[in-house]
Write an enzyme that holds these catalytic residues in place. Structure first.
Site, PDB file in Angstrom:
ATOM      1  N   ALA A  85       0.694 -10.576  -4.082  1.00 21.95           N
ATOM      2  CA  ALA A  85       0.070  -9.568  -3.236  1.00 21.95           C
ATOM      3  C   ALA A  85       0.389  -8.174  -3.756  1.00 21.95           C
ATOM      4  O   ALA A  85       1.203  -7.999  -4.674  1.00 21.95           O
ATOM      5  CB  ALA A  85       0.572  -9.717  -1.799  1.00 21.95           C
ATOM      6  N   VAL A 122       0.858  -3.888  -2.181  1.00 24.12           N
ATOM      7  CA  VAL A 122       1.183  -3.152  -0.960  1.00 24.12           C
ATOM      8  C   VAL A 122       0.565  -1.762  -1.016  1.00 24.12           C
ATOM      9  O   VAL A 122       0.673  -1.057  -2.030  1.00 24.12           O
ATOM     10  CB  VAL A 122       2.714  -3.040  -0.782  1.00 24.12           C
ATOM     11  CG1 VAL A 122       3.044  -2.237   0.474  1.00 24.12           C
ATOM     12  CG2 VAL A 122       3.339  -4.426  -0.711  1.00 24.12           C
ATOM     13  N   ASP A 127      15.379 -13.342  -1.630  1.00 23.37           N
ATOM     14  CA  ASP A 127      14.746 -12.637  -2.747  1.00 23.37           C
ATOM     15  C   ASP A 127      15.216 -11.186  -2.756  1.00 23.37           C
ATOM     16  O   ASP A 127      14.421 -10.255  -2.850  1.00 23.37           O
ATOM     17  CB  ASP A 127      13.226 -12.698  -2.602  1.00 23.37           C
ATOM     18  CG  ASP A 127      12.499 -12.366  -3.895  1.00 23.37           C
ATOM     19  OD1 ASP A 127      13.116 -12.473  -4.972  1.00 23.37           O
ATOM     20  OD2 ASP A 127      11.315 -11.996  -3.835  1.00 23.37           O
TER      21      ASP A 127
END
Length: 512
Positions: free
Chosen positions: A136, A138, A287
């Protein structure tokens, strides 16, 4: 079988891409490496890339192969103990510096998912993304009520691309499991399934939003940890909107210091937060590389991405706590005993011999000053020991192991004076005392009893259905079984056997 030719062609394409980017060059210095492959790769290599470092060439190859391989490269980037510091640094660009997709597609995805024009939800929507990753990207935006937010949007067709590669990975893992007995200890099938499960969760941004919400609840009121607030009105499967936070990345000690923060204190806070997540909650951010963490102006630590989260049940946390506490105390026989009780050490292997092997591996590392202890090196050496003793890799701990190595790496980069395992040791021991106290055990038993009592009506209904099926012929048993249950008569089930059957079902429910 129908997919086999397609997978073979895909593998050939992967090898060709890696060869073109010179990714096989490091194998030239590895003994017993396949000479034919190396010579062929040398012929295919782009000479224009010869000036690049191996890690740069590998990063470019993984980008060319697609998002699944980028995710693989991101994982490798967290293991400098395996690939070296320089290669890990080169691969780290895969975490946040990929080519973005057009803003028109981002807007179209938002409008399709939310069900209305972007202008109905935002006063401003910046078309230039602030970050672009494998799954993705942002965008920064301002909501109609004036709040600064980050809008995460999935890449177009990302689900189909991952589905294709996951099929390949599953096929390859099963092939390796059947054909390469020496690799079975790594449990490739289970590891791939864990990767597939993680990716599936990442591809539904509602689940990421839920993870952020759960993490925020776990740390509600915490003075050192801030989880950005989820904007559920602007969140769907392919869109995730959350509070925008400003701060300093924790990957440069000087920058952190210039921002007014004490790097040593940042590491101390981060260590406490990490071990609260793992042991207190059993739910942790998996993560936490520097691109996913900010230090806010008020000193709080803030995570920014919740796509990869880990969970550990209470028994596994106890095992992990026992192992870490015993290692940090240099009690290697206790380490071996924990592995044995947990079933990780095969029954036919000697506990004493495993303890001796642990001492040989760990003593040179743990015998050094605390500031020089490296869990990354320790995990690498322990992996060799597990293979020697026919111990299988535990997939449920792989994410945690990677996260611990990343946490250690970030901590060392900021401070060489603070060791997170020195901070962790008393935290783990206090947690063990608290969770194993008579009061805590009584609460656990009460919880199990409550859960069982809630399941009794369901299992009674199931038992009634079984009895009805048996009496009407809906369930067929072997004739010998029927004769035994009926005492050799043809009068159907005897009351004693009905009661025994109910008892068995209830016992099974208890241990379900």
């Amino acid at each position: 079988m129908l997919g086999t030719p397609r997978y073979i062609l895909r593998l050939l394409h992967i090898v060709w891409t890696l060869a073109r980017h010179g990714a096989f060059t490091p194998l030239e210095h590895v003994p017993h490496a396949p000479g034919t492959l190396i010579r062929l790769a040398g012929l295919l290599r782009k000479r224009s890339l010869d000036s690049q470092r191996p890690g740069e060439r590998m990063a470019a190859a993984l980008v060319a192969l697609g998002p699944s391989f980028v995710k693989l490269g991101q994982s490798v980037a967290t293991r400098p103990d395996l690939v070296g510091e320089q290669t890990a640094h080169d691969l780290s660009r895969l975490q946040h510096s990929l080519e973005p997709f057009p803003a028109e597609q981002a807007r179209a995805t938002f409008e399709s998912e939310i069900g209305g024009p972007v202008g109905h939800f935002f006063l401003e929507f910046n078309d230039i993304p602030v970050a672009a990753a494998s799954i993705a990207q942002v965008h920064r935006a301002v909501t109609t009520d004036g709040r600064d937010v980050a809008v995460k949007i999935l890449r177009p067709q990302i689900e189909a691309r991952f589905a294709r590669d996951l099929g390949l990975f599953r096929w390859a893992s099963r092939l390796m499991d059947r054909s390469l007995p020496w690799i079975r200890w790594l449990r490739p099938v289970e590891v791939v399934e864990l990767f597939a499960e993680t990716v599936t969760l990442e591809l539904d941004l509602r689940l990421e939003a839920a993870a952020a919400s759960e993490l925020a609840r776990n740390f509600e009121g915490d003075a050192d940890f801030k989880v950005p607030e989820v904007d559920w009105q602007r969140t769907r499967r392919r869109v995730f909107t959350l509070e925008w936070l400003d701060g300093t990345r924790p990957d440069d000690r000087e920058v952190v210091h210039l921002a007014g923060h004490d790097p040593d204190e940042v590491v101390r806070k981060s260590a406490v937060i990490f071990f609260q997540q793992v042991f207190r909650d059993g739910f942790f951010h998996a993560d936490m590389h520097p691109g996913n963490v900010l230090i806010l102006d008020d000193g709080r630590i803030a995570p920014l991405d919740f796509g990869i989260m880990g969970r550990l049940d209470l028994p596994t946390r106890h095992i992990l706590a026992d192992v870490l506490s015993s290692l940090l105390s240099s009690d290697y026989l206790q380490v071996a005993s924990v592995y044995h009780r947990a079933g990780f050490l095969p029954r036919h292997k000697s506990v004493d011999a495993f303890a001796q092997a642990c001492r040989a591996i760990c003593e040179p590392i743990l015998g050094r000053p605390l500031g020089e202890i490296s869990l990354a090196r320790l995990l690498g050496h322990m992996l060799q020991v597990t293979r020697q003793f026919d111990m299988e890799v535990q997939p449920q701990l792989l994410i945690l192991q990677k996260t611990m190595v990343v946490a250690e790496g970030v901590g060392r980069h900021l401070s060489d004076q603070v060791n997170i395992w020195d901070i962790a040791h008393p935290l783990i021991e206090n947690w063990m005392r608290d969770t194993r106290s008579p009061g805590a055990q009584a609460r656990q038993i009460a919880g199990y009893a409550t859960d069982f009592s809630r399941r009794i009506p369901v299992h009674l209904i199931q038992a009634e259905q079984v009895i009805r099926d048996l009496s009407t012929g809906g369930m067929r048993l072997h004739p010998e079984t029927l004769r035994e249950m009926g005492g050799g008569r043809n009068g159907g089930l005897q009351p004693t056997w009905v009661i025994l059957l109910l008892a068995v079902l209830l016992v099974l429910a208890l241990f379900d």
